[in-house]
Write a protein that holds these residues in place. Structure first.
Motif, PDB file in Angstrom:
ATOM      1  N   ILE A   1    -109.464   6.287 -23.590  1.00 21.27           N
ATOM      2  CA  ILE A   1    -108.747   5.743 -24.675  1.00 21.27           C
ATOM      3  C   ILE A   1    -106.950   5.508 -24.437  1.00 21.27           C
ATOM      4  O   ILE A   1    -106.410   4.346 -24.416  1.00 21.27           O
ATOM      5  CB  ILE A   1    -108.899   6.157 -26.193  1.00 21.27           C
ATOM      6  CG1 ILE A   1    -110.214   5.871 -26.532  1.00 21.27           C
ATOM      7  CG2 ILE A   1    -107.952   5.514 -27.310  1.00 21.27           C
ATOM      8  CD1 ILE A   1    -110.651   6.785 -27.743  1.00 21.27           C
ATOM      9  N   LEU A   2    -106.456   6.571 -24.045  1.00 18.04           N
ATOM     10  CA  LEU A   2    -105.194   6.705 -23.608  1.00 18.04           C
ATOM     11  C   LEU A   2    -104.764   5.878 -22.589  1.00 18.04           C
ATOM     12  O   LEU A   2    -103.845   5.243 -22.574  1.00 18.04           O
ATOM     13  CB  LEU A   2    -104.682   8.063 -23.135  1.00 18.04           C
ATOM     14  CG  LEU A   2    -104.769   9.026 -24.377  1.00 18.04           C
ATOM     15  CD1 LEU A   2    -104.759  10.593 -23.824  1.00 18.04           C
ATOM     16  CD2 LEU A   2    -103.646   8.811 -25.475  1.00 18.04           C
ATOM     17  N   ILE A   3    -105.709   5.569 -21.709  1.00 22.93           N
ATOM     18  CA  ILE A   3    -105.440   4.767 -20.567  1.00 22.93           C
ATOM     19  C   ILE A   3    -105.847   3.259 -20.929  1.00 22.93           C
ATOM     20  O   ILE A   3    -104.898   2.477 -20.619  1.00 22.93           O
ATOM     21  CB  ILE A   3    -106.558   5.170 -19.190  1.00 22.93           C
ATOM     22  CG1 ILE A   3    -106.163   6.423 -18.761  1.00 22.93           C
ATOM     23  CG2 ILE A   3    -106.524   3.883 -18.012  1.00 22.93           C
ATOM     24  CD1 ILE A   3    -107.438   6.988 -17.777  1.00 22.93           C
ATOM     25  N   ASP A   4    -106.478   2.950 -21.643  1.00 31.67           N
ATOM     26  CA  ASP A   4    -106.786   1.557 -22.207  1.00 31.67           C
ATOM     27  C   ASP A   4    -105.576   0.969 -22.949  1.00 31.67           C
ATOM     28  O   ASP A   4    -105.354  -0.071 -22.844  1.00 31.67           O
ATOM     29  CB  ASP A   4    -108.286   1.496 -23.077  1.00 31.67           C
ATOM     30  CG  ASP A   4    -109.693   1.678 -22.427  1.00 31.67           C
ATOM     31  OD1 ASP A   4    -109.404   1.644 -20.992  1.00 31.67           O
ATOM     32  OD2 ASP A   4    -110.442   2.027 -22.949  1.00 31.67           O
ATOM     33  N   GLU A   5    -105.049   2.011 -24.025  1.00 29.85           N
ATOM     34  CA  GLU A   5    -103.776   1.587 -24.489  1.00 29.85           C
ATOM     35  C   GLU A   5    -102.567   1.465 -23.726  1.00 29.85           C
ATOM     36  O   GLU A   5    -101.671   1.069 -24.256  1.00 29.85           O
ATOM     37  CB  GLU A   5    -103.832   2.573 -25.671  1.00 29.85           C
ATOM     38  CG  GLU A   5    -104.900   2.559 -26.769  1.00 29.85           C
ATOM     39  CD  GLU A   5    -104.935   1.213 -27.507  1.00 29.85           C
ATOM     40  OE1 GLU A   5    -103.908   0.775 -27.586  1.00 29.85           O
ATOM     41  OE2 GLU A   5    -106.204   0.870 -27.615  1.00 29.85           O
ATOM     42  N   GLY A   6    -102.702   1.801 -22.559  1.00 27.94           N
ATOM     43  CA  GLY A   6    -101.444   1.911 -21.745  1.00 27.94           C
ATOM     44  C   GLY A   6    -100.683   3.119 -21.800  1.00 27.94           C
ATOM     45  O   GLY A   6     -99.369   3.043 -21.658  1.00 27.94           O
ATOM     46  N   TYR A   7    -101.100   4.030 -22.577  1.00 26.60           N
ATOM     47  CA  TYR A   7    -100.060   5.197 -22.848  1.00 26.60           C
ATOM     48  C   TYR A   7     -99.960   6.162 -21.678  1.00 26.60           C
ATOM     49  O   TYR A   7     -98.823   6.877 -21.429  1.00 26.60           O
ATOM     50  CB  TYR A   7    -100.649   6.010 -24.157  1.00 26.60           C
ATOM     51  CG  TYR A   7    -100.881   5.511 -25.355  1.00 26.60           C
ATOM     52  CD1 TYR A   7     -99.901   4.350 -25.746  1.00 26.60           C
ATOM     53  CD2 TYR A   7    -101.908   5.433 -26.097  1.00 26.60           C
ATOM     54  CE1 TYR A   7    -100.108   3.824 -27.131  1.00 26.60           C
ATOM     55  CE2 TYR A   7    -101.691   5.216 -27.353  1.00 26.60           C
ATOM     56  CZ  TYR A   7    -101.060   3.890 -27.826  1.00 26.60           C
ATOM     57  OH  TYR A   7    -100.988   3.321 -29.157  1.00 26.60           O
ATOM     58  N   VAL A   8    -100.908   6.189 -20.742  1.00 22.14           N
ATOM     59  CA  VAL A   8    -100.712   7.114 -19.536  1.00 22.14           C
ATOM     60  C   VAL A   8    -101.677   6.300 -18.415  1.00 22.14           C
ATOM     61  O   VAL A   8    -102.530   5.793 -18.830  1.00 22.14           O
ATOM     62  CB  VAL A   8    -101.428   8.426 -19.940  1.00 22.14           C
ATOM     63  CG1 VAL A   8    -102.821   8.451 -20.264  1.00 22.14           C
ATOM     64  CG2 VAL A   8    -100.673   9.572 -18.944  1.00 22.14           C
TER      65      VAL A   8
ATOM     66  N   GLN B   1     -96.179  13.519 -21.149  1.00 26.94           N
ATOM     67  CA  GLN B   1     -96.702  12.116 -20.654  1.00 26.94           C
ATOM     68  C   GLN B   1     -97.054  10.995 -21.757  1.00 26.94           C
ATOM     69  O   GLN B   1     -97.115   9.651 -21.499  1.00 26.94           O
ATOM     70  CB  GLN B   1     -97.857  12.541 -19.733  1.00 26.94           C
ATOM     71  CG  GLN B   1     -97.483  13.517 -18.713  1.00 26.94           C
ATOM     72  CD  GLN B   1     -98.689  13.129 -17.349  1.00 26.94           C
ATOM     73  OE1 GLN B   1     -99.151  12.194 -17.086  1.00 26.94           O
ATOM     74  NE2 GLN B   1     -99.507  14.332 -17.202  1.00 26.94           N
ATOM     75  N   ILE B   2     -97.385  11.723 -22.742  1.00 29.51           N
ATOM     76  CA  ILE B   2     -97.313  10.652 -24.311  1.00 29.51           C
ATOM     77  C   ILE B   2     -96.755  11.352 -25.250  1.00 29.51           C
ATOM     78  O   ILE B   2     -96.224  12.487 -25.065  1.00 29.51           O
ATOM     79  CB  ILE B   2     -99.148  10.730 -24.552  1.00 29.51           C
ATOM     80  CG1 ILE B   2     -99.515  12.055 -24.753  1.00 29.51           C
ATOM     81  CG2 ILE B   2     -99.743  10.226 -23.259  1.00 29.51           C
ATOM     82  CD1 ILE B   2    -101.078  11.805 -25.367  1.00 29.51           C
TER      83      ILE B   2
END
Length: 418
Positions: free
Chosen positions: A176-183, A153-154
């Motif tokens: 953080i992962l959501i904010d960065e658009g990674y997942v 997923q990342i």
């Protein structure tokens, strides 16, 4: 009026013994058991694809020994009782009982578990080690970020950047992962669910490994003795926290038979299951059915030895001592179950019990069949509680007309799914 089943068939009075399982054989099965547990978890989570099979492989490498196993901990720190509950090793009722004992005694909860026979020292220390590593920033194949990488997923670079940013933002990694658009948010939710399920499977595997190293595996007589086994029954600990597969099968078969004959199913009874299990262990370990009373009459399978905290009974064909047997539910459960109890007993010379054969034998015996179908002297009895105990080559059921205030038996062991 009590019920005395008679030994009119060899299947009711077999003399065989069950060969001991060796500890080394159990140890060889631990890795296979661990793999199966993790495989069950993976099959129940919807996001995993074929390449994700590396996740259990990584875990199994850590589960090679107890020292490494404690390092796989992940997630927020949990209470010891909650970890044991999550592993499926104890039930909520057992945890509540232990917490009540702790409140009275002032002991550490781990010491209470050991005193009650729910745990031995090495499994306790193994879970405590796991607990101490929860919440720490240690490398673990169960960390959320590593699981998201393993499941594709990342990327590893995404994770490293998010971990670096987490040091200053103090946000949760998933945020953080959501904010960065990674997942996506749903991807993180799936990762958290997967993490919890894998922790559950790993906890169960750790307990299995520690049981092998502490010599708990093998037969009960070799490792703990019948007295300690009986204590495990009374405290509903270890394998006695729920119905075994054979006990559940026999309970189901009896109720199916009743329903085929227009009778309602009988609810399982924790209290009467304790009585049935204790009696099965006593029959196998102490052989009270092989004795004679002071008149020279032979004792039947309804007999109880003088090796426990109960009244000895040599149950003879003239029913002279029947009253002592009927009283066993009150004796064994310390009056949790206050009604009389009625027993069907079975033994075989085969190595272990076949529940279908047990029921077929009882169906062929008029006295055994009568109580199952509430015929003859049992007509209108409205049986309300059924306890089942299967141990080695003995199968015992106890029935009562009063419902059990302790409630039903937990039927199966299952992994937490939420």
């Amino acid at each position: 009026m009590g019920f005395a089943a008679r030994k009119s068939d060899d299947d009711f009075n077999g003399g065989g013994t069950y060969p001991a399982h060796r500890t080394s054989g159990f140890a060889r099965n631990v890795q296979r058991t661990t793999k199966n547990l993790l495989g069950q978890v993976l099959s129940r989570i919807g996001i995993l694809k074929s390449p994700d099979i590396t996740v259990p492989s990584t875990l199994q490498a850590k589960l090679a020994n107890i020292t490494d196993a404690g390092e796989i901990a992940a997630g927020e720190r949990q209470m010891l009782g909650d970890l044991l509950l999550q592993s499926g090793y104890i039930t909520q009722d057992q945890l509540d009982f232990a917490l009540a004992e702790q409140k009275c005694s002032g002991e550490k909860i781990g010491d209470v578990f050991v005193r009650l026979g729910m745990l031995t020292e090495l499994p306790l220390q193994s879970i405590l080690s796991f607990q101490s590593n929860q919440g720490k920033a240690t490398a673990s194949p169960l960390r959320l970020g590593d699981l998201l990488v393993e499941t594709g997923q990342i990327t590893r670079a995404n994770l490293e950047y998010a971990l670096h940013k987490q040091k200053t933002s103090h946000k949760k990694l998933g945020e953080i992962l959501i904010d960065e658009g990674y997942v996506s948010a749903s991807g993180v939710a799936h990762g958290i669910k997967l993490q919890k399920m894998l922790v559950t499977a790993s906890l169960a595997a750790i307990i299995s490994l520690s049981s092998v190293e502490s010599g708990e595996a093998g037969t009960a007589e070799t490792d703990t003795g019948p007295k300690n086994m009986i204590q495990s029954v009374l405290h509903e600990s270890r394998q006695f926290s729920r119905f075994s597969q054979k006990e559940l099968e026999l309970w189901d078969l009896i109720n199916e038979y009743r329903q085929e004959n227009g009778l309602p199913a009988i609810e399982s009874s924790r209290s009467l299951t304790k009585v049935a299990r204790v009696h099965a262990i006593d029959l196998y370990s102490n052989a009270p059915a092989e004795g004679r009373d002071d008149r020279g009459l032979g004792c039947s399978l309804h007999s109880w030895s003088d090796k426990g905290n109960w009244r000895q009974v040599c149950y003879t064909k003239d029913n002279k001592y029947a009253e002592y047997m009927w009283d066993k539910p009150r004796e064994i459960t310390n009056f949790t179950y206050t009604g009389d109890g009625y027993e069907n007993a079975y033994s075989t010379s085969e190595k272990e019990i076949n529940p279908k054969r047990v029921l077929e034998a009882w169906k062929k015996s008029p006295s055994h069949n009568a109580i199952l179908l509430e015929k003859g002297q049992w007509a209108g009895s409205k049986l309300a509680a059924l306890g089942v105990g299967v141990y080695k080559n003995y199968a015992i059921i106890w029935l009562g007309t009063e419902s059990d205030p302790a409630g039903p038996v937990q039927a199966t062991m299952s992994l937490a799914s939420n």
